[in-house]
Write a protein that holds these residues in place. Structure first.
Motif, PDB file in Angstrom:
ATOM      1  N   GLN A 127     -31.862 -10.635   4.780  1.00 44.42           N
ATOM      2  CA  GLN A 127     -30.848  -9.678   5.810  1.00 44.42           C
ATOM      3  C   GLN A 127     -29.581 -10.130   6.063  1.00 44.42           C
ATOM      4  O   GLN A 127     -28.596  -9.555   5.968  1.00 44.42           O
ATOM      5  CB  GLN A 127     -31.663  -9.129   6.826  1.00 44.42           C
ATOM      6  CG  GLN A 127     -32.842  -8.288   6.543  1.00 44.42           C
ATOM      7  CD  GLN A 127     -32.413  -6.961   6.195  1.00 44.42           C
ATOM      8  OE1 GLN A 127     -31.424  -6.588   6.343  1.00 44.42           O
ATOM      9  NE2 GLN A 127     -33.249  -6.286   5.358  1.00 44.42           N
ATOM     10  N   GLU A 128     -29.606 -11.495   6.600  1.00 37.35           N
ATOM     11  CA  GLU A 128     -28.218 -11.935   7.119  1.00 37.35           C
ATOM     12  C   GLU A 128     -27.407 -12.171   6.219  1.00 37.35           C
ATOM     13  O   GLU A 128     -26.141 -11.954   6.109  1.00 37.35           O
ATOM     14  CB  GLU A 128     -28.531 -13.386   7.743  1.00 37.35           C
ATOM     15  CG  GLU A 128     -27.435 -14.058   8.499  1.00 37.35           C
ATOM     16  CD  GLU A 128     -27.583 -15.352   9.167  1.00 37.35           C
ATOM     17  OE1 GLU A 128     -27.106 -16.248   8.930  1.00 37.35           O
ATOM     18  OE2 GLU A 128     -28.435 -15.306   9.653  1.00 37.35           O
ATOM     19  N   ALA A 129     -27.956 -12.769   4.877  1.00 36.63           N
ATOM     20  CA  ALA A 129     -26.887 -12.980   3.713  1.00 36.63           C
ATOM     21  C   ALA A 129     -26.397 -11.598   3.227  1.00 36.63           C
ATOM     22  O   ALA A 129     -25.068 -11.479   2.967  1.00 36.63           O
ATOM     23  CB  ALA A 129     -27.739 -13.749   2.619  1.00 36.63           C
ATOM     24  N   MET A 130     -27.119 -10.632   3.124  1.00 39.22           N
ATOM     25  CA  MET A 130     -26.926  -9.234   2.212  1.00 39.22           C
ATOM     26  C   MET A 130     -25.941  -8.700   3.514  1.00 39.22           C
ATOM     27  O   MET A 130     -24.955  -7.867   2.852  1.00 39.22           O
ATOM     28  CB  MET A 130     -27.935  -8.448   2.203  1.00 39.22           C
ATOM     29  CG  MET A 130     -29.077  -8.951   0.897  1.00 39.22           C
ATOM     30  SD  MET A 130     -28.063  -8.659  -0.568  1.00 39.22           S
ATOM     31  CE  MET A 130     -27.701 -10.385  -0.852  1.00 39.22           C
ATOM     32  N   THR A 131     -26.057  -8.821   4.748  1.00 37.88           N
ATOM     33  CA  THR A 131     -25.233  -7.982   5.888  1.00 37.88           C
ATOM     34  C   THR A 131     -23.876  -8.645   5.754  1.00 37.88           C
ATOM     35  O   THR A 131     -22.727  -8.111   5.643  1.00 37.88           O
ATOM     36  CB  THR A 131     -25.837  -8.061   6.963  1.00 37.88           C
ATOM     37  OG1 THR A 131     -27.063  -7.210   6.882  1.00 37.88           O
ATOM     38  CG2 THR A 131     -25.036  -7.620   8.157  1.00 37.88           C
ATOM     39  N   SER A 132     -23.932 -10.071   5.534  1.00 31.29           N
ATOM     40  CA  SER A 132     -22.619 -10.902   5.537  1.00 31.29           C
ATOM     41  C   SER A 132     -21.696 -10.441   4.285  1.00 31.29           C
ATOM     42  O   SER A 132     -20.442 -10.345   4.467  1.00 31.29           O
ATOM     43  CB  SER A 132     -22.962 -12.317   5.467  1.00 31.29           C
ATOM     44  OG  SER A 132     -21.731 -13.038   5.491  1.00 31.29           O
ATOM     45  N   ARG A 133     -22.422 -10.503   3.099  1.00 29.77           N
ATOM     46  CA  ARG A 133     -21.854 -10.163   2.217  1.00 29.77           C
ATOM     47  C   ARG A 133     -21.183  -8.510   2.076  1.00 29.77           C
ATOM     48  O   ARG A 133     -20.298  -8.281   1.647  1.00 29.77           O
ATOM     49  CB  ARG A 133     -22.597 -10.081   0.868  1.00 29.77           C
ATOM     50  CG  ARG A 133     -22.829 -11.618   0.361  1.00 29.77           C
ATOM     51  CD  ARG A 133     -23.937 -12.025  -0.527  1.00 29.77           C
ATOM     52  NE  ARG A 133     -23.708 -11.389  -2.014  1.00 29.77           N
ATOM     53  CZ  ARG A 133     -24.256 -11.438  -3.042  1.00 29.77           C
ATOM     54  NH1 ARG A 133     -25.491 -12.214  -2.765  1.00 29.77           N
ATOM     55  NH2 ARG A 133     -24.006 -11.009  -3.884  1.00 29.77           N
ATOM     56  N   LEU A 134     -21.869  -7.820   2.638  1.00 26.81           N
ATOM     57  CA  LEU A 134     -21.482  -6.353   2.682  1.00 26.81           C
ATOM     58  C   LEU A 134     -20.301  -6.131   3.603  1.00 26.81           C
ATOM     59  O   LEU A 134     -19.159  -5.480   3.457  1.00 26.81           O
ATOM     60  CB  LEU A 134     -22.536  -5.517   3.321  1.00 26.81           C
ATOM     61  CG  LEU A 134     -22.180  -4.002   3.737  1.00 26.81           C
ATOM     62  CD1 LEU A 134     -21.782  -3.210   2.370  1.00 26.81           C
ATOM     63  CD2 LEU A 134     -23.514  -2.873   4.062  1.00 26.81           C
ATOM     64  N   ARG A 135     -20.429  -7.138   4.894  1.00 26.48           N
ATOM     65  CA  ARG A 135     -19.128  -7.117   5.869  1.00 26.48           C
ATOM     66  C   ARG A 135     -18.121  -7.518   5.310  1.00 26.48           C
ATOM     67  O   ARG A 135     -16.916  -7.079   5.422  1.00 26.48           O
ATOM     68  CB  ARG A 135     -19.647  -7.973   7.230  1.00 26.48           C
ATOM     69  CG  ARG A 135     -18.677  -7.869   8.173  1.00 26.48           C
ATOM     70  CD  ARG A 135     -19.551  -8.634   9.460  1.00 26.48           C
ATOM     71  NE  ARG A 135     -18.775  -8.435  10.672  1.00 26.48           N
ATOM     72  CZ  ARG A 135     -17.495  -8.452  11.028  1.00 26.48           C
ATOM     73  NH1 ARG A 135     -16.619  -9.153   9.971  1.00 26.48           N
ATOM     74  NH2 ARG A 135     -17.000  -8.304  12.072  1.00 26.48           N
ATOM     75  N   ALA A 136     -18.140  -8.528   4.367  1.00 21.67           N
ATOM     76  CA  ALA A 136     -16.919  -9.135   3.775  1.00 21.67           C
ATOM     77  C   ALA A 136     -16.442  -8.250   2.648  1.00 21.67           C
ATOM     78  O   ALA A 136     -15.151  -7.980   2.628  1.00 21.67           O
ATOM     79  CB  ALA A 136     -17.297 -10.248   3.184  1.00 21.67           C
TER      80      ALA A 136
END
Length: 183
Positions: free
Chosen positions: A120-129
Motif C-alpha cells: 500500500q505504501e509503495a503504490m501510494t507513493s508511486r501514485l503521489r509522485a
C-alpha cells in the motif's frame, strides 16, 4: 528418497524455492501453494522448505512479493497520468485474486500484514509522485487517497477493461481538472 541439497548455498536454495513458489502461485493460486507442493516440484524433503520458510504464510508472502516485483516494477515509459494508471489498474486486476488472499491472510498473519502495508505504501507513493506535477500541493494527498480508494473499489467489481478505463478517466479528469489522456 528426496534430496536435501547440502551442496547448494543458502541464497541459491532460497532463490530456487521462491521461483518455484511463484510458479505454483501463478499456476494454481494461493490454495495450490504449500511446502509439500514446492518440495515435490523441487524433489526435496518437505522439511527442507520449512527450514527456509517456517510457515505457509512466510512462503506465500515471499512468493507474492516476487510476483508484485515482477508484475508492477516496470510501468510504461510514457509519463501521461492515464497511461500509467491504466497500466496499474489492469496489472492489479490480473493480480486481484492474489491481493485478496493477502488481504485475508493479513488479518491473522504478521508477515502478510507487513507485505500488505508495504505494498500500500509503495503504490501510494508511486501514485503521489505521478500526480505531483498535475495537482496543486495542498490537494495532492487528498487526490491521491481518493484515487487509491476508488481503484481498490474498482478492483473488486466485475467490470470490463473498457468500463474500468472510462471510470478511471472520468475520476482523474474531475480530480486533476485537465485533459489527462493522450488519445
Amino acid at each position: 528418497m528426496p534430496r536435501n541439497r547440502q551442496d547448494v548455498d543458502r541464497d541459491a536454495k532460497v532463490a530456487e524455492i521462491r521461483r518455484t513458489a511463484v510458479s505454483i502461485l501463478r499456476d494454481g493460486g494461493p490454495s495450490a501453494l504449500s511446502h509439500s507442493a514446492v518440495a515435490k516440484r523441487l524433489g526435496l524433503a518437505r522439511t527442507a522448505i520449512y527450514w527456509y520458510f517456517p510457515t505457509k504464510d512466510d512462503l506465500f508472502v515471499a512468493a507474492l512479493a516476487d510476483v508484485y516485483a515482477q508484475d508492477l516494477s516496470t510501468p510504461p515509459e510514457d509519463d501521461h497520468v492515464m497511461t500509467r494508471l491504466r497500466w496499474a489498474v489492469e496489472s492489479l486486476t490480473a493480480l486481484q485474486p492474489l491481493t485478496h488472499a493477502m488481504h485475508e491472510r493479513a488479518k491473522h498473519s504478521p508477515a502478510a500484514a507487513d507485505l500488505e502495508a508495504g505494498f500500500q505504501e509503495a503504490m501510494t507513493s508511486r501514485l503521489r509522485a505521478l500526480l505531483a506535477p498535475h495537482v496543486e500541493p495542498d490537494r495532492l494527498d487528498l487526490v491521491t487517497a481518493t484515487i487509491v480508494v476508488f481503484v481498490e473499489g474498482l478492483l473488486v467489481q466485475a467490470r470490463s477493461a473498457q468500463e474500468r478505463q472510462d471510470l478511471l478517466r472520468f475520476l482523474v479528469a474531475e480530480l486533476v481538472g485537465e485533459p489527462v489522456d493522450p488519445v
